[in-house]
Structures are given as structure tokens and as C-alpha cells.
Motif scaffolding. Structure first.
Motif, mmCIF file in Angstrom:
data_model
loop_
_atom_site.group_PDB
_atom_site.id
_atom_site.type_symbol
_atom_site.label_atom_id
_atom_site.label_comp_id
_atom_site.label_asym_id
_atom_site.label_seq_id
_atom_site.Cartn_x
_atom_site.Cartn_y
_atom_site.Cartn_z
ATOM 1 N N GLU A 170 -14.219 -1.442 -7.996
ATOM 2 C CA GLU A 170 -14.697 -0.240 -7.359
ATOM 3 C C GLU A 170 -13.356 0.474 -6.576
ATOM 4 O O GLU A 170 -13.808 1.663 -5.812
ATOM 5 C CB GLU A 170 -15.729 -0.536 -6.584
ATOM 6 C CG GLU A 170 -17.044 -0.810 -7.116
ATOM 7 C CD GLU A 170 -18.303 -1.020 -6.382
ATOM 8 O OE1 GLU A 170 -18.353 -0.905 -5.258
ATOM 9 O OE2 GLU A 170 -19.511 -1.253 -7.130
ATOM 10 N N ASP A 171 -12.286 -0.062 -6.609
ATOM 11 C CA ASP A 171 -11.134 0.502 -5.671
ATOM 12 C C ASP A 171 -10.925 2.049 -6.013
ATOM 13 O O ASP A 171 -11.041 2.309 -7.058
ATOM 14 C CB ASP A 171 -9.831 -0.257 -6.060
ATOM 15 C CG ASP A 171 -8.721 0.146 -5.183
ATOM 16 O OD1 ASP A 171 -9.090 0.595 -3.834
ATOM 17 O OD2 ASP A 171 -7.649 0.270 -5.663
ATOM 18 N N GLY A 172 -10.784 2.663 -4.997
ATOM 19 C CA GLY A 172 -10.685 4.187 -5.090
ATOM 20 C C GLY A 172 -11.860 5.055 -5.035
ATOM 21 O O GLY A 172 -11.991 6.174 -4.860
ATOM 22 N N THR B 257 -11.391 16.511 -6.878
ATOM 23 C CA THR B 257 -11.166 15.115 -7.281
ATOM 24 C C THR B 257 -11.919 15.070 -8.720
ATOM 25 O O THR B 257 -12.791 15.648 -9.131
ATOM 26 C CB THR B 257 -12.193 14.297 -6.363
ATOM 27 O OG1 THR B 257 -13.378 14.741 -6.321
ATOM 28 C CG2 THR B 257 -11.546 14.243 -5.133
ATOM 29 N N ALA C 16 -16.886 5.954 -8.210
ATOM 30 C CA ALA C 16 -16.911 7.055 -7.580
ATOM 31 C C ALA C 16 -17.813 8.133 -7.950
ATOM 32 O O ALA C 16 -18.249 8.698 -6.941
ATOM 33 C CB ALA C 16 -15.437 7.709 -7.918
ATOM 34 N N ARG D 169 -14.364 4.850 -2.839
ATOM 35 C CA ARG D 169 -14.825 5.455 -1.383
ATOM 36 C C ARG D 169 -13.580 6.405 -0.988
ATOM 37 O O ARG D 169 -14.100 7.320 -0.381
ATOM 38 C CB ARG D 169 -14.798 4.285 -0.543
ATOM 39 C CG ARG D 169 -16.104 3.298 -0.722
ATOM 40 C CD ARG D 169 -16.297 2.186 0.494
ATOM 41 N NE ARG D 169 -17.422 1.539 0.026
ATOM 42 C CZ ARG D 169 -18.772 1.841 0.361
ATOM 43 N NH1 ARG D 169 -18.949 2.704 1.019
ATOM 44 N NH2 ARG D 169 -19.362 0.956 -0.094
ATOM 45 N N GLY D 170 -12.656 6.041 -1.255
ATOM 46 C CA GLY D 170 -11.528 6.983 -0.906
ATOM 47 C C GLY D 170 -11.570 8.265 -1.594
ATOM 48 O O GLY D 170 -11.362 9.445 -0.813
ATOM 49 N N HIS E 62 1.071 -1.077 0.010
ATOM 50 C CA HIS E 62 0.139 0.167 0.082
ATOM 51 C C HIS E 62 0.743 1.157 0.112
ATOM 52 O O HIS E 62 1.986 1.335 0.659
ATOM 53 C CB HIS E 62 -0.952 -0.113 1.271
ATOM 54 C CG HIS E 62 -1.949 -0.913 1.279
ATOM 55 N ND1 HIS E 62 -2.996 -0.996 0.346
ATOM 56 C CD2 HIS E 62 -2.308 -2.000 2.101
ATOM 57 C CE1 HIS E 62 -3.752 -2.000 0.261
ATOM 58 N NE2 HIS E 62 -3.596 -2.725 1.637
ATOM 59 N N ASP F 241 -7.998 3.510 -2.430
ATOM 60 C CA ASP F 241 -8.840 3.593 -1.314
ATOM 61 C C ASP F 241 -7.878 4.264 -0.107
ATOM 62 O O ASP F 241 -8.059 4.899 0.483
ATOM 63 C CB ASP F 241 -9.748 2.723 -0.921
ATOM 64 C CG ASP F 241 -10.888 2.750 -1.564
ATOM 65 O OD1 ASP F 241 -11.534 3.754 -2.065
ATOM 66 O OD2 ASP F 241 -11.623 1.488 -1.740
ATOM 67 N N THR G 275 -14.140 10.456 -0.045
ATOM 68 C CA THR G 275 -13.770 10.691 1.356
ATOM 69 C C THR G 275 -12.799 11.917 1.239
ATOM 70 O O THR G 275 -13.148 13.122 1.946
ATOM 71 C CB THR G 275 -12.961 9.738 1.987
ATOM 72 O OG1 THR G 275 -13.778 8.501 2.285
ATOM 73 C CG2 THR G 275 -12.483 10.423 3.321
ATOM 74 N N ALA H 237 -3.801 -0.494 -2.940
ATOM 75 C CA ALA H 237 -5.261 -0.124 -2.994
ATOM 76 C C ALA H 237 -5.257 1.334 -3.162
ATOM 77 O O ALA H 237 -4.795 1.995 -2.347
ATOM 78 C CB ALA H 237 -5.988 -0.419 -1.980
ATOM 79 N N SER I 285 -7.763 8.234 0.931
ATOM 80 C CA SER I 285 -8.309 8.119 2.430
ATOM 81 C C SER I 285 -7.140 8.684 3.177
ATOM 82 O O SER I 285 -7.474 9.738 4.153
ATOM 83 C CB SER I 285 -8.750 6.657 3.030
ATOM 84 O OG SER I 285 -9.743 6.435 2.325
#
Length: 347
Positions: A286-288, A302, A319, A290-291, A237, A262, A294, A260, A266
């Protein structure tokens, strides 16, 4: 459901037989053809009509890079590059094949007696199966060069750090975005790219030869510097600390991924807030998402790649669904928008 039809292109009879064995024992896959040259593959492409192609890079005559270009021009088919992770020239050709339209690169199998054999075999089959589902098409040039300006966004804090993440289709997308930046770009850039661990050093070296900023592998507790791009190491990571240092860790995978996106976004949200800028490019899953949401909630700018240019719209779409994207942009507008965010107009 019918199994996925696989065409193997590999000049070594031993490796070709090994790959055929790996494919034949997986119920998700069916061996459609096993050929020893790019020329043979091109000749048989229309007859065999594979769902996915396993492509060697170092071939006699036409190499795998040129074969990829020809296939993507004549009969676009998902291509998984099978490469030797320690062979420098082959790695460069592999990365250029990704730029030409191949979807991913996986490690060449070395035989059942070698340590880690089952893991490599499983990775090959899984990638062949997953990539067979990706719709690869000839894109009209006009679809990639839409002459509309990037939308104006509310005045935001000038970022002190940029994080970019990508998965399937990511290497050429990253080359396009980072290629818009000058060598003295005023802000450090951290990159998460989903790719097999053995290829990360070669990927960073390939990017370094294409773009203005210096590109290298991120190191734990190092201070990121302007004019530099730091790529997450394989199977580690990448994030940032409260003191502004990079954090490289062996923490458990998040959402099945290490590195990841995320984790990166994050940590930027937590420690940088509005001074962090996140960009999410093409990728499956879906990686990224949620981060990035946030980071957006913490006041950071973003961006995500628009569906019109993304090879796979999974990560950016996720996203956007979460409301975590300030703007969805076609790939060629992301670099210029990034330059404006740090106060440098595109040249």
C-alpha cells in the motif's frame, strides 16, 4: 500450507550450492531443482513445475534474459533475478529481464563469511516467497492496447513537478511512461522505485538509455530541472522542500519502505499543493496510497495504473480505495495524459 517450490538456475557450482542451502533452510521454501543452464531449466520446466524461479543472468549458452523471455512465453512462472550488483553488463541484462517479465532483482550471495551475509540470504528467501504469490500470465495483446482515450479531467493547475512511484513490475512500467516524454519535457520528474539499494545506480543508468529525458540519482538539496528524471537513491527517502529543492534523507522507513512513495507524495502535497502531480504504478502493498490521497486532497492531479495492465494491482488499488486517484488509466495512456497535463500534446 505447502512450501513454495523453487527452481534454481545458476551455472556456478559454488553459488548454486549456496543458493540451495539458503532455500533448504527456510521453512517457507522447498528446493525443487538446481540446474546449471537455461537450456536445462527449459527442458525441466514442465516436469518440475516450480512455483518460482531463481534466475542467474550470466549463463553459458542462452543467458538469463533469453531464458526469461522463453519461460514467460512457454510456461509463465514468477522469476527472481539473482545478479551481481557491481557488474555493469550483468545489470543491464538484469533490467532487460525485468522488462521481459521477471518480477524483481536481488543481490547474489557471496558466502557465509562475508559481511551482511544473513541479510542477503534473508532477502533472497523473502523475495522468492513473496514473488511466488504473484500471478504471472500471458496477456493478450488486445488487453494492453485498448483504443479508448483517456478520460477528460477537470481543468487543473499546470504541474511544476511530477512524482512517480512503483514497486513490483515497476521498471518496465516506468520505461513505458517515461518513454512517452520528449528529452525537453517541461517539468522535472522524481521517481521512487522499490528495489535493492545496490541496484539503483544501474537501474537509473538503464532507464537513461531508454527514455528521452536525462535520468540520474537524486542528490540532496539539488534543484530539479526540466528535462531530467531523478531516481531516489537506494535505501534513502526522496521528497521536496519548501524551497523547491530535493530532499534525500535517512529518516526511518515508512510502512517498511525506504524509499517510500508516501514520503515523496506527502512532501509534494505540503509544499506544492495543486502544482504537484502524482502517479502510482504497479506494486505490492500500500505504499504511496496515503501520500497520493493527501496530494489529491491538496488539489494535485493524481493518476494510478489500472488493474488491466498492472503486474500487481496492490498499490494503485489501495490509493483508489482511499479516494486519492483523479483517474485510473491503463499504462499506455498514462504518458499521454502526463503530456497533456503540462500542455504538450502526444506526438
Amino acid at each position: 500450507m505447502n512450501p513454495v517450490r523453487v527452481m534454481i538456475v545458476e551455472d556456478s557450482a559454488v553459488v548454486r550450492q549456496l543458493l540451495a542451502h539458503i532455500v533448504s533452510r527456510d521453512p517457507r521454501l522447498a528446493l525443487a531443482a538446481a540446474l546449471d543452464s537455461a537450456e536445462a531449466a527449459l527442458a525441466e520446466l514442465e516436469r518440475v513445475r516450480p512455483d518460482v524461479i531463481s534466475m542467474d543472468i550470466r549463463l553459458p549458452g542462452m543467458d538469463g534474459l533469453e531464458a526469461t523471455r522463453r519461460i514467460m512465453a512457454e510456461r509463465p512462472t514468477p522469476i527472481v533475478v539473482i545478479a551481481d550488483a557491481v557488474e555493469e553488463r550483468g545489470l543491464r541484462i538484469s533490467m532487460n529481464a525485468l522488462r521481459a517479465g521477471a518480477l524483481t532483482v536481488v543481490e547474489k550471495p557471496l558466502g557465509p563469511s562475508r559481511e551482511g551475509w544473513e541479510g542477503v540470504a534473508e532477502a533472497i528467501c523473502t523475495q522468492l516467497y513473496i514473488m511466488s504469490q504473484v500471478p504471472v500470465i500471458r496477456r493478450r495483446p488486445s488487453a494492453l492496447a485498448v483504443p479508448r482515450p483517456a478520460p477528460a479531467l477537470p481543468g487543473a493547475t499546470r504541474p511544476s513537478l511530477v512524482g512517480i512511484a512503483a514497486s513490483t513490475g515497476g521498471p518496465p512500467a516506468l520505461a513505458r511512461v517515461l518513454g512517452a516524454l520528449p528529452s525537453d519535457f517541461a517539468v522535472p520528474v522524481l521517481v521512487v522505485q522499490h528495489m535493492g539499494a545496490p541496484f539503483m545506480e544501474g537501474f537509473a543508468a538503464w532507464l537513461d538509455g531508454l527514455v528521452g529525458p536525462r535520468v540520474g540519482i537524486a542528490r540532496d538539496r539539488e534543484l530539479p530541472r526540466p528535462g531530467h528524471v531523478y531516481v531516489a537513491p537506494g535505501d534513502r527517502h526522496l521528497g521536496v522542500t519548501g524551497g523547491g529543492l530535493m530532499q534525500v534523507s535517512e529518516a526511518p522507513p515508512v510502512g517498511g519502505q525506504r524509499p517510500a512513495a508516501d514520503v515523496l507524495f506527502s512532501s509534494m502535497a505540503r509544499f506544492l499543493g495543486p502544482r504537484g502531480m502524482g502517479i502510482l504504478l504497479t506494486g505490492m502493498g500500500e505504499d504511496g496510497a496515503r501520500g497520493l490521497a493527501t496530494l489529491h486532497g491538496a488539489g494535485g492531479l493524481t493518476l494510478a495504473e489500472d488493474e488491466t495492465t498492472a503486474v500487481v494491482y496492490g498499490m494503485p488499488a489501495a490509493a483508489a480505495r482511499l479516494g486519492g486517484v483523479s483517474a485510473l488509466l491503463p499504462l499506455d495512456l498514462i504518458g499521454p495524459r502526463l503530456l497533456r497535463a503540462v500542455g504538450a500534446e502526444p506526438s
